[in-house]
Design a protein around this motif. Structure first.
Motif, short mmCIF file in Angstrom:
data_model
loop_
_atom_site.label_atom_id
_atom_site.label_comp_id
_atom_site.label_asym_id
_atom_site.label_seq_id
_atom_site.Cartn_x
_atom_site.Cartn_y
_atom_site.Cartn_z
N GLY A 32 0.78 -1.24 0.00
CA GLY A 32 0.00 0.00 0.00
C GLY A 32 0.80 1.28 0.00
N GLN A 61 2.50 4.65 -1.03
CA GLN A 61 2.10 5.67 -2.02
C GLN A 61 3.19 6.72 -2.16
OE1 GLN A 61 -0.93 5.97 -3.63
NE2 GLN A 61 -1.64 4.02 -2.75
N ASP A 95 4.72 9.12 0.73
CA ASP A 95 4.78 8.51 2.07
C ASP A 95 6.21 8.58 2.61
OD1 ASP A 95 2.14 7.80 1.81
OD2 ASP A 95 2.50 5.64 1.66
N THR A 98 0.80 2.64 5.64
CA THR A 98 0.27 2.22 4.33
C THR A 98 0.91 0.90 3.89
OG1 THR A 98 1.91 3.68 3.34
CG2 THR A 98 -0.35 4.53 3.54
N SER A 99 2.09 0.58 4.46
CA SER A 99 2.72 -0.71 4.17
C SER A 99 3.70 -1.02 5.30
CB SER A 99 3.48 -0.67 2.83
OG SER A 99 4.66 0.12 2.96
N SER A 119 4.14 -2.55 -4.09
CA SER A 119 3.32 -1.33 -4.16
C SER A 119 3.41 -0.66 -5.52
CB SER A 119 3.77 -0.33 -3.08
OG SER A 119 3.69 -0.90 -1.79
N VAL A 136 5.94 1.19 -6.69
CA VAL A 136 6.51 2.53 -6.52
C VAL A 136 8.03 2.43 -6.39
CG1 VAL A 136 4.45 3.52 -5.42
CG2 VAL A 136 6.18 2.36 -4.00
N PRO A 190 1.73 8.10 5.44
CA PRO A 190 1.49 9.36 4.72
C PRO A 190 2.17 10.52 5.46
CG PRO A 190 -0.57 8.14 5.00
CD PRO A 190 0.47 7.43 5.82
N SER A 227 7.17 8.11 -7.10
CA SER A 227 6.44 7.37 -8.15
C SER A 227 7.41 6.67 -9.11
CB SER A 227 5.49 8.29 -8.91
OG SER A 227 6.21 9.40 -9.36
#
Ligand code: ADP
Ligand code: MG
Length: 335
Positions: free
Chosen positions: A153, A155, A158, A211-212, A231, A233, A279, A305
């Motif tokens: 998860g 992003q 993060d 998130t992870s 993820s 990313v 986050p 990203s």
């Protein structure tokens, strides 16, 4: 199973108290002594299962004490459940022993149960066979439905954190390989190799926030790499921010010609700390939640990203790892 074998299990692995009456809270309905264990999950929870095997000479040096092995085999599984945000509950234990050594079994089981009791883990079954020393624990835990932490998860934006300090266990193992002894001056480092910590309470406090998450067993670069690929990313980390213990720094400073501190801390493995992502607007919350635990948590970088992992020094220079974590089937493996 022969009576003599079952007597060993009775002596070293069965304990009073189970099977359970409804109100004792262990959830054990049927345990050691039957053909299978029956346990009951708490209402509204999902089952989380993890298994890990320790092979003598691969996962621990052959001279490791029975007490350390009993601790480590449970600790490495607790570490996996921590990374899932799960509360541990029930374990099974498969023991392959070269012979029956009652002193070994007594020390092993006492240490196993000491850690199990600290986390309210019930041993509900297992298997006992003869062969080269190999120990497998399967640990069952639970998490409120939908609250599990996963690797997938993270992003962009993060922040990436690690708990504790990295590299101590890898350094201890390298000292042992280079010198052939568990140096008495380095007990803090050897303690990390033989009695790894696990971060169950961290997993619980990360629920609903991270998130992870992953536990660092094969080295930060390899394990963070799993988060990135799961993820979809990439990331940038400051390798100088990766926390290292005082014992690690003192030893490596004195022996800088022999030990590569950054590779050891980032790729060594056997740390059993957690790496997780949060986050950016939750960083203050993370730091507040950690204050109550007394466990250090350190931000080391950021998810991006662009795929791939970019390692930088504090100076802004790029840093290239020369080693990428432990792989069982790697051609250059030196157990
Ligand atoms: P058999 O294979 O001959 O049927 P089992 O392997 O079923 O015998 O063992 C008998 C019981 O003892 C089972 O309840 C099993 O879960 C338990 N057991 C066997 N080895 C262990 C062990 N190392 N730790 C805990 N329980 C064990
Ligand atoms: Mg069996």
């Amino acid at each position: 199973m022969a009576e003599a074998e079952f007597e060993l299990i009775r002596r070293y692995f069965m304990r009073p108290g189970n099977p359970d009456q409804q109100d004792s809270g262990t959830g054990v309905i049927c345990d050691i002594g039957d053909d299978g264990a029956v346990v009951r999950l708490s209402a509204g929870h999902d089952l989380v299962i993890s298994t890990d095997t320790l092979v003598s000479g691969v996962h621990f040096p052959p001279d490791t004490s029975a007490a350390a092995i009993g601790h480590k085999v449970l600790a490495v599984n607790l570490s996996d459940l921590a990374a899932m945000g799960a509360a541990p509950r029930w374990a099974t234990l498969s023991l392959t022993l070269p012979d029956v050594d009652e002193g070994w079994l007594a020390a092993f089981s006492a240490s196993f149960f000491k850690l199990a009791d600290a986390h309210k883990v019930q041993l509900v079954g297992g298997d006992t066979t003869q062969g080269p020393l190999t120990i497998t624990v399967t640990l069952h835990g639970e998490v409120p439905c939908g609250m599990q932490l996963t690797r997938s998860g993270a992003q962009p934006g993060d922040r990436i954190y690690v708990t504790g300090c990295l590299g101590d266990a890898a350094l201890a193992l390298t000292i042992l390989k280079n010198t052939g002894v568990r140096s008495e001056n380095q007990t803090a480092l050897f303690e990390r190799l033989d009695y790894p910590k696990q971060r169950i309470e961290v997993g619980l406090l990360l629920r609903g926030l991270a998130t992870s998450a992953i536990d660092i067993s094969d080295g930060l670069l390899a394990d963070l790499g799993h988060i990135l690929s799961a993820s979809g990313v990439g990331a940038r980390i400051n390798v100088d921010a990766v926390p290292r213990s005082l014992a690690f720094k003192a030893f490596v400073d004195e022996n800088a010609d022999v030990y590569e501190p950054l590779n050891m801390a980032l790729s060594g493995g056997d740390d059993y700390e957690l790496c997780f992502t949060v986050p950016a607007d939750q960083c203050a919350e993370i730091e507040t939640r950690f204050k109550t635990t007394g466990i250090e948590v350190t931000p080391i970088g950021e998810i991006e990203s662009q795929t791939g992992l970019r390692c930088m020094r504090s100076s802004g220079e790029v840093w290239e790892a020369t080693k990428y974590g432990y792989e069982h089937f790697a051609s250059d493996r030196t157990p």
